[in-house]
Design a protein around this motif. Structure first.
Motif, short mmCIF file in Angstrom:
data_model
loop_
_atom_site.label_atom_id
_atom_site.label_comp_id
_atom_site.label_asym_id
_atom_site.label_seq_id
_atom_site.Cartn_x
_atom_site.Cartn_y
_atom_site.Cartn_z
N ASP A 1 -73.93 20.02 -8.92
CA ASP A 1 -72.74 20.36 -9.70
C ASP A 1 -72.54 19.29 -10.75
OD1 ASP A 1 -70.33 21.08 -10.74
OD2 ASP A 1 -69.24 21.14 -8.83
N ILE A 2 -72.98 19.58 -11.98
CA ILE A 2 -72.87 18.56 -13.02
C ILE A 2 -71.47 18.54 -13.63
CG2 ILE A 2 -75.32 18.64 -13.55
CD1 ILE A 2 -74.56 20.21 -16.08
N GLY A 3 -70.58 19.39 -13.10
CA GLY A 3 -69.19 19.31 -13.51
C GLY A 3 -68.48 18.14 -12.86
N GLU A 4 -69.13 17.53 -11.89
CA GLU A 4 -68.58 16.37 -11.19
C GLU A 4 -69.48 15.15 -11.43
OE1 GLU A 4 -68.26 17.35 -7.10
OE2 GLU A 4 -66.69 18.86 -7.41
N ALA A 5 -68.86 14.00 -11.51
CA ALA A 5 -69.61 12.76 -11.76
C ALA A 5 -70.65 12.53 -10.68
CB ALA A 5 -68.66 11.57 -11.85
N LYS A 6 -70.31 12.83 -9.44
CA LYS A 6 -71.24 12.63 -8.33
C LYS A 6 -72.48 13.48 -8.51
CE LYS A 6 -71.52 12.92 -3.28
NZ LYS A 6 -70.79 13.26 -2.03
N GLY A 7 -72.30 14.73 -8.95
CA GLY A 7 -73.43 15.61 -9.17
C GLY A 7 -74.32 15.15 -10.30
N GLN A 8 -73.71 14.62 -11.37
CA GLN A 8 -74.49 14.12 -12.50
C GLN A 8 -75.34 12.92 -12.08
OE1 GLN A 8 -71.59 13.24 -15.56
NE2 GLN A 8 -70.54 15.19 -15.18
N VAL A 9 -74.73 12.00 -11.37
CA VAL A 9 -75.46 10.80 -10.92
C VAL A 9 -76.60 11.20 -10.00
CG1 VAL A 9 -75.29 8.69 -9.56
CG2 VAL A 9 -73.48 9.27 -11.19
N SER A 10 -76.32 12.12 -9.08
CA SER A 10 -77.34 12.56 -8.13
C SER A 10 -78.53 13.18 -8.86
CB SER A 10 -76.73 13.57 -7.16
OG SER A 10 -77.73 14.13 -6.33
N LEU A 11 -78.25 14.02 -9.86
CA LEU A 11 -79.32 14.67 -10.60
C LEU A 11 -80.15 13.66 -11.37
CD1 LEU A 11 -80.78 17.18 -11.71
CD2 LEU A 11 -79.03 17.29 -13.51
N PHE A 12 -79.51 12.82 -12.16
CA PHE A 12 -80.25 11.90 -13.01
C PHE A 12 -81.03 10.87 -12.19
CE2 PHE A 12 -76.94 12.75 -16.53
CZ PHE A 12 -77.67 13.86 -16.94
N GLU A 13 -80.47 10.44 -11.06
CA GLU A 13 -81.20 9.49 -10.22
C GLU A 13 -82.48 10.10 -9.69
OE1 GLU A 13 -78.56 8.16 -7.17
OE2 GLU A 13 -77.82 6.47 -8.37
N ARG A 14 -82.42 11.36 -9.30
CA ARG A 14 -83.62 12.03 -8.78
C ARG A 14 -84.63 12.31 -9.87
NH1 ARG A 14 -80.99 16.52 -4.61
NH2 ARG A 14 -79.99 15.04 -3.20
N LEU A 15 -84.14 12.59 -11.07
CA LEU A 15 -85.07 12.88 -12.17
C LEU A 15 -85.75 11.63 -12.68
CD1 LEU A 15 -83.06 15.51 -14.28
CD2 LEU A 15 -84.77 15.92 -12.50
N LEU A 16 -85.09 10.49 -12.55
CA LEU A 16 -85.65 9.23 -13.05
C LEU A 16 -86.52 8.55 -12.01
CD1 LEU A 16 -82.68 7.75 -15.10
CD2 LEU A 16 -84.87 8.57 -15.99
N VAL A 17 -87.42 9.32 -11.42
CA VAL A 17 -88.38 8.79 -10.45
C VAL A 17 -89.78 9.16 -10.94
CG1 VAL A 17 -89.20 8.85 -8.07
CG2 VAL A 17 -86.75 9.03 -8.54
N ALA A 18 -90.54 8.17 -11.34
CA ALA A 18 -91.88 8.41 -11.90
C ALA A 18 -92.89 8.53 -10.77
CB ALA A 18 -92.25 7.29 -12.86
N ASP A 19 -92.87 9.68 -10.10
CA ASP A 19 -93.75 9.87 -8.93
C ASP A 19 -94.82 10.94 -9.17
OD1 ASP A 19 -92.15 12.09 -9.08
OD2 ASP A 19 -91.27 11.87 -7.09
N GLU A 20 -94.96 11.37 -10.44
CA GLU A 20 -95.95 12.37 -10.84
C GLU A 20 -95.65 13.76 -10.28
OE1 GLU A 20 -100.06 11.16 -10.58
OE2 GLU A 20 -99.53 9.04 -10.63
N THR A 21 -94.50 13.94 -9.66
CA THR A 21 -94.10 15.25 -9.15
C THR A 21 -93.34 15.98 -10.24
OG1 THR A 21 -93.91 14.45 -6.87
CG2 THR A 21 -92.72 16.47 -7.43
N PRO A 22 -93.81 17.15 -10.69
CA PRO A 22 -93.06 17.91 -11.70
C PRO A 22 -91.66 18.24 -11.18
CG PRO A 22 -95.27 18.82 -11.40
CD PRO A 22 -95.06 17.83 -10.29
N LYS A 23 -90.68 18.11 -12.06
CA LYS A 23 -89.30 18.41 -11.71
C LYS A 23 -88.78 19.48 -12.66
CE LYS A 23 -88.71 13.79 -9.81
NZ LYS A 23 -90.13 13.41 -9.98
N ILE A 24 -88.13 20.48 -12.08
CA ILE A 24 -87.69 21.63 -12.86
C ILE A 24 -86.19 21.81 -12.66
CG2 ILE A 24 -87.92 24.13 -13.16
CD1 ILE A 24 -90.81 23.78 -12.00
N VAL A 25 -85.44 21.82 -13.78
CA VAL A 25 -84.00 21.98 -13.72
C VAL A 25 -83.62 23.33 -14.32
CG1 VAL A 25 -81.76 20.97 -14.28
CG2 VAL A 25 -83.77 19.48 -14.03
N ASP A 26 -83.03 24.20 -13.52
CA ASP A 26 -82.51 25.49 -13.99
C ASP A 26 -81.10 25.22 -14.51
OD1 ASP A 26 -80.96 27.93 -13.94
OD2 ASP A 26 -82.55 28.86 -12.77
#
Length: 237
Positions: free
Chosen positions: A61-86
């Motif tokens: 839920d990017i309408g909430e600060a907690k959701g935004q932080v959770s999303l961006f923290e998971r996306l900013l992991v350089a683990d070579e795993t493709p990440k897809i955001v709908d």
């Protein structure tokens, strides 16, 4: 050689343009090649993408600060795993505003992550203008336009409309006849699993039609991936 971590934002400012279909196809493309993928469904109100991949996709839920932080923290992991955001149309403006405020794209590139926008085209002026605004904000951002001929047909002016988008490439998702497309609503139907072993109770006609629809789309994804690999190859510098 360490590969870049790709982060795809599949998006549109409008509903019913095929965002979830494109995110689902891209996810199943990777799974068909035995590549693990992480998915994120930003349609917290009515998640759809996450329902197809309950073990791999997280609702945020990017309408909430907690959701935004959770999303961006998971996306900013350089683990070579493709990440897809709908990115649902409800979340479109808010998400890119937060990306701009946080400097996410710039931070991602510094650690070897490549953000990519897969933008669903439609015939409206607003869609084209929104794409222009994104390109103006991030001139170096990779944007590919997707024409879903079933969800958002462009008619005879398709080529002219697509040419108006500031994209470096395009994907075409062909229209699927209604009797066959209804099968895609089945949450238990894995498209990657279908390619490996079609359901025993599925008719030969449906199998052939679905396979003929999926494979050219996956070929486009593979060509896109190869182009990215060539662009980042040290041998070509």
């Amino acid at each position: 050689m360490r590969r870049r971590t790709l982060v795809f934002f599949v998006c549109s400012p409008h509903s019913r343009t095929g965002v979830t279909t494109a995110a689902r196809l891209l996810t199943d493309y990777y799974l068909s090649r035995h590549v693990e993928v992480a998915g994120f469904d930003a349609a917290a109100r009515e998640p759809a993408y996450a329902l197809f991949f309950p073990d791999r996709a997280h609702v945020v839920d990017i309408g909430e600060a907690k959701g935004q932080v959770s999303l961006f923290e998971r996306l900013l992991v350089a683990d070579e795993t493709p990440k897809i955001v709908d990115v649902s149309h409800h979340s479109f403006e808010r998400l890119f505003a937060r990306i701009a405020e946080s400097g996410f794209f710039e931070a991602a590139r510094r650690i070897g992550i490549e953000p990519l926008v897969l933008y669903q085209a439609d015939a409206s002026e607003r869609a084209a203008n929104s794409a222009e605004a994104l390109a103006a904000s991030w001139p170096d951002m990779g944007m590919t336009v997707i024409h879903n001929q079933g969800a958002a047909p462009l008619g005879r002016d398709a080529l002219a409309i697509l040419a108006g988008y500031p994209a470096t490439g395009k994907f075409v998702i062909p229209r699927l006849d209604a009797p066959i497309s209804a099968i895609l609503d089945d949450l238990d139907l894995s498209l990657s699993g279908f390619l490996r072993e079609p359901p025993a109770d599925m008719s030969i006609v449906v199998r052939a039609a679905l396979k003929a629809w999926i494979l050219p789309i996956f070929t486009q994804f593979q060509s896109f991936e190869l182009r990215l690999d060539l662009q980042s190859s040290d041998c070509l510098r």
